[in-house]
Design a protein around this motif. Structure first.
Motif, mmCIF file in Angstrom:
data_model
loop_
_atom_site.group_PDB
_atom_site.id
_atom_site.type_symbol
_atom_site.label_atom_id
_atom_site.label_comp_id
_atom_site.label_asym_id
_atom_site.label_seq_id
_atom_site.Cartn_x
_atom_site.Cartn_y
_atom_site.Cartn_z
ATOM 1 N N MET A 41 0.856 -1.205 0.000
ATOM 2 C CA MET A 41 0.000 0.000 0.000
ATOM 3 C C MET A 41 0.883 1.243 0.000
ATOM 4 S SD MET A 41 -2.993 1.011 2.714
ATOM 5 C CE MET A 41 -3.966 2.491 2.488
ATOM 6 N N SER A 42 0.574 2.170 -0.921
ATOM 7 C CA SER A 42 1.448 3.342 -1.040
ATOM 8 C C SER A 42 1.211 4.360 0.063
ATOM 9 C CB SER A 42 1.243 3.999 -2.402
ATOM 10 O OG SER A 42 -0.110 4.393 -2.561
ATOM 11 N N LEU A 43 0.039 4.353 0.699
ATOM 12 C CA LEU A 43 -0.237 5.232 1.826
ATOM 13 C C LEU A 43 -0.146 4.435 3.125
ATOM 14 C CD1 LEU A 43 -3.312 7.397 0.727
ATOM 15 C CD2 LEU A 43 -0.960 8.157 0.993
ATOM 16 N N PHE A 44 0.529 5.012 4.117
ATOM 17 C CA PHE A 44 0.578 4.349 5.424
ATOM 18 C C PHE A 44 0.692 5.424 6.502
ATOM 19 C CE2 PHE A 44 4.927 4.920 4.144
ATOM 20 C CZ PHE A 44 5.640 5.172 5.309
ATOM 21 N N LYS A 45 0.409 5.037 7.747
ATOM 22 C CA LYS A 45 0.384 5.993 8.853
ATOM 23 C C LYS A 45 1.569 5.776 9.782
ATOM 24 C CE LYS A 45 -3.539 7.540 10.664
ATOM 25 N NZ LYS A 45 -4.810 7.547 11.418
ATOM 26 N N ARG A 46 2.074 6.896 10.284
ATOM 27 C CA ARG A 46 3.033 6.893 11.380
ATOM 28 C C ARG A 46 2.426 7.754 12.467
ATOM 29 N NH1 ARG A 46 9.271 7.629 9.237
ATOM 30 N NH2 ARG A 46 9.558 5.509 8.434
ATOM 31 N N GLY A 47 1.979 7.098 13.503
ATOM 32 C CA GLY A 47 1.215 7.829 14.510
ATOM 33 C C GLY A 47 -0.104 8.260 13.902
ATOM 34 N N GLU A 48 -0.353 9.560 13.912
ATOM 35 C CA GLU A 48 -1.576 10.100 13.325
ATOM 36 C C GLU A 48 -1.363 10.668 11.925
ATOM 37 O OE1 GLU A 48 -4.612 9.897 14.716
ATOM 38 O OE2 GLU A 48 -3.635 8.712 16.280
ATOM 39 N N THR A 49 -0.103 10.701 11.470
ATOM 40 C CA THR A 49 0.232 11.348 10.195
ATOM 41 C C THR A 49 0.356 10.331 9.069
ATOM 42 O OG1 THR A 49 1.437 13.072 11.390
ATOM 43 C CG2 THR A 49 1.893 12.847 9.032
ATOM 44 N N TRP A 50 -0.177 10.697 7.898
ATOM 45 C CA TRP A 50 -0.091 9.834 6.721
ATOM 46 C C TRP A 50 1.231 10.070 5.982
ATOM 47 C CZ3 TRP A 50 -3.138 5.837 5.564
ATOM 48 C CH2 TRP A 50 -4.395 5.765 6.182
ATOM 49 N N TRP A 51 1.787 8.984 5.459
ATOM 50 C CA TRP A 51 3.008 9.017 4.669
ATOM 51 C C TRP A 51 2.729 8.386 3.311
ATOM 52 C CZ3 TRP A 51 8.509 9.609 6.201
ATOM 53 C CH2 TRP A 51 8.637 10.302 7.420
ATOM 54 N N THR A 89 -0.214 15.414 6.923
ATOM 55 C CA THR A 89 -1.645 15.548 7.197
ATOM 56 C C THR A 89 -2.158 14.300 7.900
ATOM 57 O OG1 THR A 89 -3.839 15.942 6.223
ATOM 58 C CG2 THR A 89 -2.277 14.616 4.935
ATOM 59 N N THR A 90 -3.226 14.474 8.664
ATOM 60 C CA THR A 90 -3.876 13.335 9.323
ATOM 61 C C THR A 90 -5.122 12.908 8.551
ATOM 62 O OG1 THR A 90 -5.136 14.871 10.727
ATOM 63 C CG2 THR A 90 -3.047 14.050 11.607
ATOM 64 N N ASP A 91 -5.398 13.617 7.455
ATOM 65 C CA ASP A 91 -6.562 13.326 6.616
ATOM 66 C C ASP A 91 -6.132 12.432 5.448
ATOM 67 O OD1 ASP A 91 -8.585 13.497 4.576
ATOM 68 O OD2 ASP A 91 -9.388 15.262 5.596
ATOM 69 N N LYS A 92 -6.720 11.234 5.348
ATOM 70 C CA LYS A 92 -6.303 10.293 4.309
ATOM 71 C C LYS A 92 -6.597 10.831 2.905
ATOM 72 C CE LYS A 92 -6.661 5.469 2.849
ATOM 73 N NZ LYS A 92 -7.258 4.145 3.104
ATOM 74 N N ARG A 93 -7.730 11.538 2.746
ATOM 75 C CA ARG A 93 -8.086 12.073 1.433
ATOM 76 C C ARG A 93 -7.052 13.091 0.964
ATOM 77 N NH1 ARG A 93 -10.417 16.570 -0.093
ATOM 78 N NH2 ARG A 93 -10.904 17.139 2.058
ATOM 79 N N LEU A 94 -6.619 13.976 1.877
ATOM 80 C CA LEU A 94 -5.602 14.962 1.524
ATOM 81 C C LEU A 94 -4.261 14.291 1.243
ATOM 82 C CD1 LEU A 94 -6.384 17.812 4.094
ATOM 83 C CD2 LEU A 94 -6.965 17.738 1.658
ATOM 84 N N ALA A 95 -3.969 13.235 1.982
ATOM 85 C CA ALA A 95 -2.727 12.501 1.753
ATOM 86 C C ALA A 95 -2.728 11.863 0.364
ATOM 87 C CB ALA A 95 -2.541 11.435 2.832
ATOM 88 N N GLN A 96 -3.911 11.361 -0.079
ATOM 89 C CA GLN A 96 -4.011 10.758 -1.402
ATOM 90 C C GLN A 96 -3.803 11.820 -2.486
ATOM 91 O OE1 GLN A 96 -4.649 7.222 -2.119
ATOM 92 N NE2 GLN A 96 -3.663 8.148 -3.909
ATOM 93 N N GLU A 97 -4.371 13.011 -2.273
ATOM 94 C CA GLU A 97 -4.181 14.109 -3.224
ATOM 95 C C GLU A 97 -2.706 14.493 -3.296
ATOM 96 O OE1 GLU A 97 -6.642 17.411 -2.327
ATOM 97 O OE2 GLU A 97 -8.543 16.307 -2.520
ATOM 98 N N TYR A 98 -2.057 14.528 -2.144
ATOM 99 C CA TYR A 98 -0.635 14.859 -2.092
ATOM 100 C C TYR A 98 0.183 13.850 -2.896
ATOM 101 C CZ TYR A 98 4.048 15.552 -0.110
ATOM 102 O OH TYR A 98 5.400 15.763 0.042
ATOM 103 N N GLU A 99 -0.125 12.555 -2.728
ATOM 104 C CA GLU A 99 0.597 11.508 -3.446
ATOM 105 C C GLU A 99 0.379 11.628 -4.951
ATOM 106 O OE1 GLU A 99 1.060 6.641 -3.509
ATOM 107 O OE2 GLU A 99 -0.831 7.562 -2.908
ATOM 108 N N ASP A 100 -0.872 11.850 -5.362
ATOM 109 C CA ASP A 100 -1.169 11.974 -6.788
ATOM 110 C C ASP A 100 -0.428 13.159 -7.407
ATOM 111 O OD1 ASP A 100 -2.825 9.804 -6.513
ATOM 112 O OD2 ASP A 100 -4.664 10.987 -6.362
#
Length: 344
Positions: free
Chosen positions: A1-11, A28-39
């Protein structure tokens, strides 16, 4: 999985088109924003690698590069302190996101927090980093114009000999010795505080500041008068390496509670440690030292820096004014006036 969490923060974690493995925080702690960041990151890396676009650089990358190249600066410690404060405003910015509005807001925050003069020091540092990122590193094509605030003209603050003597009696011994030496030599605080015995020749009555320790980047020869030599002889043997120490370490901090309490007891206000250097320069000019001599003694890089003390002298101008003495202009004019009245 390309998204994963460390504590409360998405990587994010993926492999770029050139095979480089990417692993970094999405902040960010928001998964949707983390996905946008990755894209967005994947798209940017594809354009850089496949289309040859110039990679976007972050403010933090620029800071690291700046500190690496400027570590020789005499005031690099002050730069680091400013950059720590700026980090809270620019840490998440790409360099091309730093526009005039961003810089203006930072300047206003610091101006309201301290003063226009202090704000200008921070703005000038931002400007220097952006300029070198554009002109030398070629990380940017354009940078915003950084406008500085008008600064009030500050008069040179200096003490009379009586005020200085009163202050020295109120200071603790370690600060009094350092202040006396500064008044005798004009050395900047850091150069005096970290002066080593290996930089002193008591027999010849000379000391020196190495080029890499000087603000001007040039070595400074420091002639030692009797006042300076008396302090050094008194301090000799206190520490094997450093001249001015307190509890076995160099006197790195001078504007302490002890300094301010001594100023208060001496009845002196609006006075900084650096004003001891101004006092030294002012005393020299009043005693007849030329501005050229003062520039060499003080290690200033240009004469413009010593012109602020010119008004305290004036002996050479007094001598010049006497060159037309004897013309009796006032008396001649009065006599002409009296003759005119008598003829009517």
């Amino acid at each position: 999985m390309s998204l994963f969490k460390r504590g409360e923060t998405w990587w994010v974690r993926f492999t770029a088109p050139n095979g480089r493995r990417i692993r970094q925080s999405a902040r960010t702690t928001d998964k949707r924003l983390a996905q946008e960041y990755e894209d967005t990151l994947k798209a940017r890396l594809w354009r850089e690698i496949q289309l040859g676009e110039k990679p976007r650089r972050t403010w933090q990358e620029a800071v690291v590069q700046w500190l690496r190249e400027k570590q020789h600066k005499a005031d690099i410690r002050q730069d680091r302190s400013k950059l720590r404060w700026l980090d809270s405003h620019l840490a998440n910015h790409y360099l091309d996101e730093i526009d005039r509005e961003t810089v203006f807001e930072i300047g206003e925050t610091k101006r309201l927090e301290s003063s226009p003069t202090t704000a200008n020091r921070y703005l000038a540092l931002i400007r220097s980093i952006l300029r070198i990122a554009r002109d030398e590193w070629e990380w940017l094509d354009h940078i915003p114009r950084v406008k500085l605030y008008p600064e009030p003209r500050r008069r040179v603050r200096w003490l009379t000999h009586q005020q200085a003597a009163r202050l020295l009696t109120e200071l603790p011994t370690h600060l009094a010795d350092l202040a006396t030496f500064t008044l005798a030599t004009g050395l900047r605080q850091r150069n005096a505080s970290f002066l080593r015995w290996e930089q002193v020749d008591l027999r010849r009555g000379m000391a020196w500041v190495h080029a890499d320790e000087s603000k001007s980047g040039k070595a400074i020869v420091v002639p030692l008068n009797d006042d300076a030599l008396e302090v050094l002889r008194r301090r000799h043997g206190e520490h094997p390496d450093y001249v001015f120490t307190y509890n076995g370490a160099p006197v790195a901090r001078t504007t302490t509670k002890a300094w301010y309490k001594a100023l208060d007891r001496a009845g002196i206000s609006d006075f900084r440690w650096h004003d001891l250097r101004h006092t030294w320069a002012s005393w020299h000019v009043q005693a007849g030292t030329s501005l050229q001599e003062l520039q060499e003694l003080g290690g200033w890089s240009c004469q413009e820096m010593v012109l602020r003390y010119a008004h305290l002298g004036g002996e050479h101008l007094k001598r010049a004014s006497r060159r037309i003495e004897g013309t009796n202009l006032a008396q001649d004019a009065r006599q002409d006036h009296l003759r005119l009245i008598a003829s009517r």
